[in-house]
Design an enzyme around this catalytic site. Structure first.
Site, PDB file in Angstrom:
ATOM      1  N   CYS A  92      -2.573   3.677   2.679  1.00  0.00           N
ATOM      2  CA  CYS A  92      -1.460   3.231   1.840  1.00  0.00           C
ATOM      3  C   CYS A  92      -1.524   1.720   1.641  1.00  0.00           C
ATOM      4  O   CYS A  92      -1.342   1.213   0.530  1.00  0.00           O
ATOM      5  CB  CYS A  92      -0.138   3.635   2.480  1.00  0.00           C
ATOM      6  SG  CYS A  92       1.302   3.086   1.557  1.00  0.00           S
ATOM      7  N   CYS A 107       3.868   6.231   5.964  1.00  0.00           N
ATOM      8  CA  CYS A 107       4.102   5.115   5.059  1.00  0.00           C
ATOM      9  C   CYS A 107       4.788   5.583   3.776  1.00  0.00           C
ATOM     10  O   CYS A 107       4.258   6.424   3.047  1.00  0.00           O
ATOM     11  CB  CYS A 107       2.755   4.466   4.727  1.00  0.00           C
ATOM     12  SG  CYS A 107       2.865   3.018   3.689  1.00  0.00           S
TER      13      CYS A 107
END
Length: 374
Positions: free
Chosen positions: A79, A185
């Site tokens: 991410c 995330c």
């Protein structure tokens, strides 16, 4: 500085309780920007997150396919690589015409917290934060050099309690009192087994004891389990832990006891290394690099020797045995305070069980393992 706040929306599905935390986070961002008298821009990266993190990475399934195949990936690292330091970075630089981005990661840059030591012809290095308990270099170990060169990390030189104090003095009590974010995330903290089952079909199989081949229970699918995890099957006389996932039989092989030698090894092979600043200097004759290793965020650094073969694989020998080294996770390498980079673990070497070696550990290792399996 002329500062613009940016709020990224990267997930738009409510959790199992019907609550979407992103709405609350956006309200907090609005409140902070109003307090600081800076503009706030909202940008939507839901599609990019879905395709680059949740489904695809480098033209192959990363999260879901690797879970189905028995791998345990780290979506937080990817991410940062693809969303924060690619899509967001380029949005800020091109759409907002920003000179740099600033994030709240607890890391430091060799260019300084505000790029005061920036040199156009020099690569930047990623350094550990002053607050070792909060250091996040592990999660930025795949971050592209071009983005790091224009990234500020103002918090890296402070302890967490000092950051909270500064925020309180600035009148930001509302966000200071918020709980720290955890979980996947941008997806947030939720029941992970229920969450991942929404996207991967359960494929049940057996829990099989490595030592005697006895079936100890049933599992719903590989994606619910990771190496070293307590299977918590009712009726067993002692705790059993995941040793490996057998893709051919769809069985999960388990072992009795936290310190079973099958859970320990000191050798891995990795693929696709990413060097943050530049490739470190390997010994020209032996092709060996001496550095430090970790594969979990808060684990102590372990000395290791790294050999690079002709196919760019890294063969890593650790100075001590580690528990639950896991294929699909990242081997993150350090030299002193510098995070050199990382590579995906593609092969876990023979266990101490197969080598008929005894597991030996000090009190610190024992304490760390208790935290892992608690």
């Amino acid at each position: 500085f002329n500062v613009t706040g940016v709020f990224m929306k990267n997930w738009d599905i409510k959790d199992e309780t019907g609550f979407c935390k992103i709405e609350e986070d956006y309200e907090d961002a609005q409140w902070v920007c109003k307090k600081l008298e800076i503009p706030l821009v909202e940008v939507n990266f839901v599609k990019e997150y879905w395709h680059n993190i949740f489904w695809y990475v480098c033209e192959c399934f990363y999260l879901t396919e690797q879970y189905e195949n028995g791998y345990t990936p780290n979506p937080d690292i990817m991410c940062n690589k693809y969303i924060k330091f690619d899509y967001f970075f380029n949005f800020a630089r091109t759409k907002l015409q920003a000179d740099a981005i600033a994030t709240g990661h607890y890391v430091r840059s060799s260019f300084g917290p505000y790029l005061e030591y920036f040199k156009p012809d020099t690569n930047v290095s990623l350094l550990q934060a002053i607050d070792q308990k909060k250091d996040q270099t592990f999660f930025l170990c795949q971050t592209p050099q071009q983005a790091l060169r224009y990234s500020m990390f103002p918090l890296g030189g402070y302890l967490k309690e000092d950051v909270k104090r500064i925020a309180q003095e600035a009148g930001l009590d509302k966000v200071v009192s918020k709980k720290e974010s955890t979980g996947i995330c941008f997806v947030g903290k939720r029941n992970f087994q229920n969450f991942i089952s929404e996207y991967i079909l359960d494929k049940p199989g057996d829990f099989v004891n490595l030592d005697d081949g006895q079936v100890l229970g049933k599992h719903r699918g590989f994606h619910h389990w990771t190496v070293g995890q307590n299977i918590r099957v009712e009726g067993l006389p002692a705790p059993y832990y995941v040793y490996k996932k057998d893709v051919d039989t769809n069985n999960i092989i388990v072992v009795k006891g936290t310190h079973h030698p099958a859970l320990y090894s000191d050798f891995i092979i990795t693929k696709n290394p990413n060097w943050i600043s530049s490739e470190p200097e390997f010994n020209s004759f032996t092709r060996i690099l001496n550095c430090n290793f970790r594969f979990q965020h808060r684990d102590p650094l372990v000395p290791c020797t790294v050999h690079k073969n002709l196919t760019n694989q890294l063969i890593i020998h650790l100075s001590q045995q580690l528990r639950a080294l896991t294929e699909g996770q990242f081997a993150v390498l350090y030299n002193g305070e510098e995070c050199l980079g990382s590579a995906i673990i593609s092969f876990r070497g023979p266990s101490y069980y197969s080598l008929k070696q005894e597991v030996k550990m000090d009190h610190q290792q024992n304490d760390e393992i208790r935290k892992q399996v608690a």
